[in-house]
Design an enzyme around this catalytic site. Structure first.
Site, PDB file in Angstrom:
ATOM      1  N   SER A  16       0.812  -1.217   0.000  1.00  0.00           N
ATOM      2  CA  SER A  16       0.000   0.000   0.000  1.00  0.00           C
ATOM      3  C   SER A  16       0.846   1.268   0.000  1.00  0.00           C
ATOM      4  CB  SER A  16      -0.937   0.014   1.208  1.00  0.00           C
ATOM      5  OG  SER A  16      -1.679   1.223   1.209  1.00  0.00           O
ATOM      6  N   LEU A  17       0.406   2.254  -0.791  1.00  0.00           N
ATOM      7  CA  LEU A  17       1.057   3.562  -0.805  1.00  0.00           C
ATOM      8  C   LEU A  17       0.343   4.554   0.111  1.00  0.00           C
ATOM      9  CD1 LEU A  17       1.783   3.940  -4.641  1.00  0.00           C
ATOM     10  CD2 LEU A  17       3.281   3.041  -2.869  1.00  0.00           C
ATOM     11  N   LYS A  67     -13.257  -5.201   4.319  1.00  0.00           N
ATOM     12  CA  LYS A  67     -14.181  -4.074   4.119  1.00  0.00           C
ATOM     13  C   LYS A  67     -15.611  -4.389   4.560  1.00  0.00           C
ATOM     14  CE  LYS A  67     -11.492  -1.828   0.530  1.00  0.00           C
ATOM     15  NZ  LYS A  67     -11.505  -1.048  -0.691  1.00  0.00           N
ATOM     16  N   ASN A  88     -14.389   1.528   4.036  1.00  0.00           N
ATOM     17  CA  ASN A  88     -12.935   1.666   3.933  1.00  0.00           C
ATOM     18  C   ASN A  88     -12.389   2.777   4.830  1.00  0.00           C
ATOM     19  OD1 ASN A  88     -13.657   3.982   2.443  1.00  0.00           O
ATOM     20  ND2 ASN A  88     -11.790   3.838   1.223  1.00  0.00           N
ATOM     21  N   ASP A 104     -14.351   4.898  -1.438  1.00  0.00           N
ATOM     22  CA  ASP A 104     -13.964   4.272  -2.712  1.00  0.00           C
ATOM     23  C   ASP A 104     -14.882   4.700  -3.855  1.00  0.00           C
ATOM     24  OD1 ASP A 104     -11.771   2.792  -1.817  1.00  0.00           O
ATOM     25  OD2 ASP A 104     -13.006   1.094  -1.203  1.00  0.00           O
ATOM     26  N   ALA A 131     -16.136  -9.967  -7.747  1.00  0.00           N
ATOM     27  CA  ALA A 131     -17.347  -9.622  -6.984  1.00  0.00           C
ATOM     28  C   ALA A 131     -17.041  -9.317  -5.523  1.00  0.00           C
ATOM     29  CB  ALA A 131     -18.358 -10.770  -7.066  1.00  0.00           C
ATOM     30  N   GLY A 133     -14.430  -7.345  -2.313  1.00  0.00           N
ATOM     31  CA  GLY A 133     -13.782  -6.075  -1.965  1.00  0.00           C
ATOM     32  C   GLY A 133     -14.374  -4.804  -2.530  1.00  0.00           C
ATOM     33  N   ARG A 155     -15.034 -15.639 -10.573  1.00  0.00           N
ATOM     34  CA  ARG A 155     -14.663 -17.065 -10.627  1.00  0.00           C
ATOM     35  C   ARG A 155     -15.664 -17.921  -9.864  1.00  0.00           C
ATOM     36  NH1 ARG A 155      -8.058 -17.276 -10.042  1.00  0.00           N
ATOM     37  NH2 ARG A 155      -7.653 -17.295 -12.274  1.00  0.00           N
TER      38      ARG A 155
END
Length: 258
Positions: A16-17, A67, A88, A104, A131, A133, A155
């Site tokens: 993560s930045l 989340k 978040n 987000d 589907a 996060g 998936r």
């Protein structure tokens, strides 16, 4: 003077930045605070939330895969977090209630959707890969921007159907049908975590795309996933998730620090 503490929780968080970004802003605005990544297991979420209640931490960002699992520990969710059931950003309100918000949605809109002319939005067809996060936030951002023709594939097919219950207007296509269906779409969005590791591979054929398709990858580190490199090499307009990270972070920073 003791520094005010902020944190990012998730697993993994080493890529993560967010810490670099928030600590830069604290420095820029002369705020005596620090932001650190906390790589935690799910059974440690409650402990972090208790630290916010006890005012040891002022606020946190939440990334994959927590989340949704953070929500039971909160007093309530507000705004976009209500509609996505995805949080978040966590903070205390003036009455010391634990509040969960979702920045987000704003981040995705500001980063990618404001540049599409309003007249074009209604005609755009979008396919979302994944589907979990961030997917509910992307769907809500698209709907709020008047992009209504949305399809989703995952998936695990059952996860797609779960999102369909929440967002009834979206279409579900099978993961195995991506290669056949792809040429119907104007925008392709990768909302999976595939690409975070250099060894990650999609098991699909993506060659059947529209020449004017746009590809958006929500991953920003690495800056170019294999998928983004593939579409760029085929002259497809492609974006990584860095701008989304910056805009969602900007809104979190404002919620905490005004």
């Amino acid at each position: 003077m003791k520094k005010t503490k902020f944190a990012l929780i998730g697993n993994p968080v080493s890529h993560s930045l967010s810490p670099i970004m928030h600590n830069y802003w604290f420095n820029k605005y002369n705020i005596n605070a620090e932001y650190q990544p906390l790589n935690i297991n799910e059974n440690e979420i409650e402990n972090v939330i208790t630290k916010i209640k006890d005012k040891e931490i002022k606020g946190i960002n939440v990334t994959l895969p927590y989340k949704k699992s953070v929500i039971p520990f909160l007093t309530r969710t507000i705004n976009d977090a209500n509609d996505t059931h995805s949080v978040n950003t966590v903070m205390l309100d003036e009455y010391d209630n634990l509040i969960g918000e979702n920045t987000d949605v704003f981040g995705f809109q500001a980063a990618f959707l404001k540049s599409i002319p309003n007249l074009e939005k209604k005609s755009k067809k979008v396919l979302i890969l994944g589907a979990g996060g961030v997917a509910p936030s992307i769907i809500l951002a698209l709907l709020k921007s008047n992009i209504l023709d949305i399809s989703l594939t995952n998936r695990t097919h059952e996860k797609s159907l779960f999102l369909k219950k929440k967002f009834k207007t979206i279409n579900i296509i099978k993961w195995s049908d991506i290669s056949i269906e792809l040429n119907k779409f104007d925008i392709l969005i990768n909302a999976t975590s595939l690409g975070l590791k250099s060894s990650d591979e999609f098991d699909n054929d993506f060659s059947n795309f529209k020449k004017k398709m746009i590809f958006i990858d929500t991953i920003y580190n690495p800056a170019q996933t294999k998928m983004l490199k593939y579409f760029k090499s085929n002259k497809i307009k492609s974006f990584n998730g860095l701008n989304m990270l910056i805009y969602q972070g900007q809104k979190s920073f404002f919620l905490w620090n005004k």
